[in-house]
Scaffold this motif. Sequence first.
Motif, mmCIF file in Angstrom:
data_model
loop_
_atom_site.group_PDB
_atom_site.id
_atom_site.type_symbol
_atom_site.label_atom_id
_atom_site.label_comp_id
_atom_site.label_asym_id
_atom_site.label_seq_id
_atom_site.Cartn_x
_atom_site.Cartn_y
_atom_site.Cartn_z
ATOM 1 N N ILE A 11 0.847 -1.197 0.000
ATOM 2 C CA ILE A 11 0.000 0.000 0.000
ATOM 3 C C ILE A 11 0.886 1.252 0.000
ATOM 4 O O ILE A 11 1.779 1.396 0.841
ATOM 5 N N LEU A 12 0.638 2.128 -0.952
ATOM 6 C CA LEU A 12 1.401 3.375 -1.054
ATOM 7 C C LEU A 12 0.521 4.540 -0.570
ATOM 8 O O LEU A 12 -0.607 4.697 -1.048
ATOM 9 N N ILE A 13 1.057 5.317 0.382
ATOM 10 C CA ILE A 13 0.295 6.454 0.927
ATOM 11 C C ILE A 13 0.891 7.752 0.384
ATOM 12 O O ILE A 13 2.108 7.974 0.493
ATOM 13 N N VAL A 14 0.053 8.588 -0.230
ATOM 14 C CA VAL A 14 0.541 9.853 -0.780
ATOM 15 C C VAL A 14 -0.257 10.996 -0.133
ATOM 16 O O VAL A 14 -1.455 11.141 -0.408
ATOM 17 N N ASP A 15 0.436 11.751 0.732
ATOM 18 C CA ASP A 15 -0.231 12.876 1.397
ATOM 19 C C ASP A 15 0.847 13.881 1.801
ATOM 20 O O ASP A 15 1.902 13.492 2.301
ATOM 21 N N ASP A 16 0.580 15.147 1.560
ATOM 22 C CA ASP A 16 1.619 16.135 1.862
ATOM 23 C C ASP A 16 1.745 16.390 3.354
ATOM 24 O O ASP A 16 2.725 16.944 3.829
ATOM 25 N N ASN A 35 3.224 -4.159 4.560
ATOM 26 C CA ASN A 35 4.026 -3.707 3.424
ATOM 27 C C ASN A 35 3.594 -2.296 3.009
ATOM 28 O O ASN A 35 2.857 -2.129 2.047
ATOM 29 N N LEU A 36 4.054 -1.305 3.758
ATOM 30 C CA LEU A 36 3.583 0.068 3.510
ATOM 31 C C LEU A 36 4.727 0.954 3.015
ATOM 32 O O LEU A 36 5.884 0.762 3.381
ATOM 33 N N ARG A 37 4.374 1.892 2.181
ATOM 34 C CA ARG A 37 5.366 2.873 1.717
ATOM 35 C C ARG A 37 4.643 4.205 1.655
ATOM 36 O O ARG A 37 3.422 4.234 1.399
ATOM 37 N N SER A 38 5.368 5.318 1.898
ATOM 38 C CA SER A 38 4.666 6.607 1.849
ATOM 39 C C SER A 38 5.541 7.695 1.261
ATOM 40 O O SER A 38 6.784 7.578 1.258
ATOM 41 N N THR A 39 4.897 8.753 0.772
ATOM 42 C CA THR A 39 5.625 9.937 0.335
ATOM 43 C C THR A 39 4.764 11.171 0.591
ATOM 44 O O THR A 39 3.545 11.125 0.481
ATOM 45 N N THR A 40 5.457 12.279 0.900
ATOM 46 C CA THR A 40 4.724 13.529 1.103
ATOM 47 C C THR A 40 4.875 14.423 -0.131
ATOM 48 O O THR A 40 4.287 15.488 -0.189
ATOM 49 N N ASP A 41 5.656 13.949 -1.105
ATOM 50 C CA ASP A 41 5.867 14.747 -2.321
ATOM 51 C C ASP A 41 5.162 14.069 -3.511
ATOM 52 O O ASP A 41 5.606 13.022 -3.983
ATOM 53 N N LEU A 46 5.187 8.584 -9.351
ATOM 54 C CA LEU A 46 5.474 7.653 -10.461
ATOM 55 C C LEU A 46 6.698 6.787 -10.155
ATOM 56 O O LEU A 46 6.676 5.570 -10.377
ATOM 57 N N GLU A 47 7.730 7.440 -9.622
ATOM 58 C CA GLU A 47 8.967 6.718 -9.300
ATOM 59 C C GLU A 47 8.699 5.656 -8.223
ATOM 60 O O GLU A 47 9.144 4.515 -8.333
ATOM 61 N N CYS A 48 7.943 6.081 -7.193
ATOM 62 C CA CYS A 48 7.596 5.129 -6.121
ATOM 63 C C CYS A 48 6.848 3.919 -6.678
ATOM 64 O O CYS A 48 7.104 2.773 -6.284
ATOM 65 N N CYS A 49 5.918 4.197 -7.591
ATOM 66 C CA CYS A 49 5.118 3.102 -8.169
ATOM 67 C C CYS A 49 6.011 2.132 -8.937
ATOM 68 O O CYS A 49 5.881 0.914 -8.813
ATOM 69 N N ALA A 50 6.928 2.699 -9.725
ATOM 70 C CA ALA A 50 7.796 1.851 -10.546
ATOM 71 C C ALA A 50 8.630 0.950 -9.642
ATOM 72 O O ALA A 50 8.819 -0.235 -9.918
ATOM 73 N N GLU A 51 9.060 1.516 -8.533
ATOM 74 C CA GLU A 51 9.972 0.758 -7.673
ATOM 75 C C GLU A 51 9.214 -0.185 -6.733
ATOM 76 O O GLU A 51 9.551 -1.347 -6.573
ATOM 77 N N PHE A 52 8.142 0.317 -6.123
ATOM 78 C CA PHE A 52 7.439 -0.420 -5.066
ATOM 79 C C PHE A 52 6.352 -1.362 -5.607
ATOM 80 O O PHE A 52 6.021 -2.370 -4.988
ATOM 81 N N GLN A 53 5.827 -1.044 -6.805
ATOM 82 C CA GLN A 53 4.760 -1.847 -7.418
ATOM 83 C C GLN A 53 3.581 -2.042 -6.468
ATOM 84 O O GLN A 53 3.261 -3.178 -6.080
ATOM 85 N N PRO A 54 2.913 -0.932 -6.073
ATOM 86 C CA PRO A 54 1.849 -1.057 -5.055
ATOM 87 C C PRO A 54 0.627 -1.818 -5.579
ATOM 88 O O PRO A 54 0.404 -1.892 -6.787
ATOM 89 N N ASP A 55 -0.141 -2.361 -4.609
ATOM 90 C CA ASP A 55 -1.422 -2.986 -4.940
ATOM 91 C C ASP A 55 -2.559 -1.992 -4.737
ATOM 92 O O ASP A 55 -3.668 -2.218 -5.222
#
Length: 526
Positions: A11-16, A35-41, A46-55
């Motif tokens: 799961i990828l979390i995107v929030d500033d 299996n969590l990953r997050s970014t505030t930017d 796109l880069e996170c998706c390519a690397e992490f391959q979220p569901d």
Amino acid sequence: MDSEIFRSAKILIVDDEQAMVRLLELLLEHVGYTNLRSTTDPREVLECCAEFQPDLILLDLRMPHLDGIQVLKQLEERRADLYLPVLVLTADVSRESKRAALEAGASDLVTKPFEQTELLLRVRNLLEMRFLHRDLRRQNEALEAQIQERTHQLLEAEKLATMGNLLAGVAHELNSPLSVILGQVGLFATTAADDSARARAREIGEAAERCAHIVRSFLTIARRHPPERGHVSLNLLLRDAVELLAFELRIDNIEVQLDLESDLPLVWADGHQLKQVAVNLIANARQAMREASAPRRLSFLTRHEVQSRRVRIEVADTGPGIPPEIQARIFEPFFTTKPEGESTGLGLALARGIIEGHGGAISVESRPGEGARFLIELPVETPRLTHGEPETFEAALPVPGKTILVVDDEPAVAALLAEGLSRDGYKVDTAANGAIALRKLAAQNYDLIISDSGMPVLSGPELYLERLRHRRCPQFEHPGIPRADRGPSAREALHARERQACGATSSTRDGLTRRARQVHVPQAVR
Ligand SMILES: Nc1ncnc2c1ncn2[C@@H]1O[C@H](COP(=O)(O)OP(=O)(O)O)[C@@H](O)[C@H]1O
Ligand SMILES: [Mg+2]
């Protein structure tokens, strides 16, 4: 769905807002997501998706640099490939904002501040969808691969069937004139006055036999020549085949290794045909190994697969192997990589015709440079019992005085058979087709009918069925080959009873006179 799959869902979390990211992480971790990953930017999505391959992506709408709608647009291409759900979290409850998010491709929406249980349920639903899509895609891929494989097999089978029909047609046409040559030569040899004429007759006979052998090979490839079965020891058969080529193998410095299972069951098979398979495989291996450096080894293995009631034979060599691109073609008739004039390209086609004719399978395993291994599987069958048949054909003697009706549209063949049978003391009559035969049968009783298969007006199978209908069928023989263009019901009925009452016999005069003696033995004994 398996909860382990959920726990490991990415799961990828995107929030500033860092605080919101932390809250979501805690919430998800608390219920077991690992299996969590997050970014505030949002520019990193796109880069996170390519690397992490979220569901699944949890996406804020209002963010600096790129807002959620723009991020959704950027993700469009990636999401087109495989369903990737995006759950939008927004503090903006306006209708326009919700519509814009859904239009841009949001899978679902939750408004902040959110209710925890609702958020978790929506996360779970979206993940469930994601995994269903993934499973479906896998199944589709497997099905597509299967369809491709089947289509390929069908095309191959069709090609082989066409080729087989062609071969069988040619063989069928050659069979009649060949049986005349063989028969006439046989008769001539017994009546010729001097030795030199007899020697010539013998030579003609031998050449015609060679032709008949080729015709039989064609019919075997086309599987129109059923195996003549007996109890066969495959171990002995392999030893015999090696023995046959022992000299050639020795001068080429080829070492032979035998790993034969000692209590291999006998198979109910045509020993001559199977030996031909072994000889063809050995000949191929020998030819292949001529190009290879020492040590040159030819290994044989036999095993009894008790569970599947099959026996397995392996013939492996240390030659150059078979390139993958031609492996699918080597069993096709006339396929060869050898120089013209040196080979026919029929060896493996014949082997396949024989093995499949026995209800078995033949395949090859080979990697370039590592030799070739041919695998054969044959069912361990037990013979069906037939009563009233003598132990051997040879033991049967002619029964003079018995009456035989020979039905054949080729006058030369009919005359030849009649002559041969008359010599054995039979009373022989002939008919040019099934209809004429029926008329003769109405007027007189016969002890045996010998009939061709393909004839104008009324064919052999039709004549047979007609006789069955009237429950008056004396022993019935058809020397011809059942043609592919006969009506299926007649052909099937004929095949079904073939073993019982009307053996498809060899078309040589000797074969038929021998068979005539054999079917008469029970009467003679009675
Ligand atoms: N043991 C083997 N090692 C390498 N190639 C083989 C082997 N057996 C068969 N082949 C390949 O399969 C082709 C077809 O074999 P076959 O049907 O026996 O015809 P032919 O031997 O007349 O060419 C051969 O030309 C050869 O390319
Ligand atoms: Mg060959």
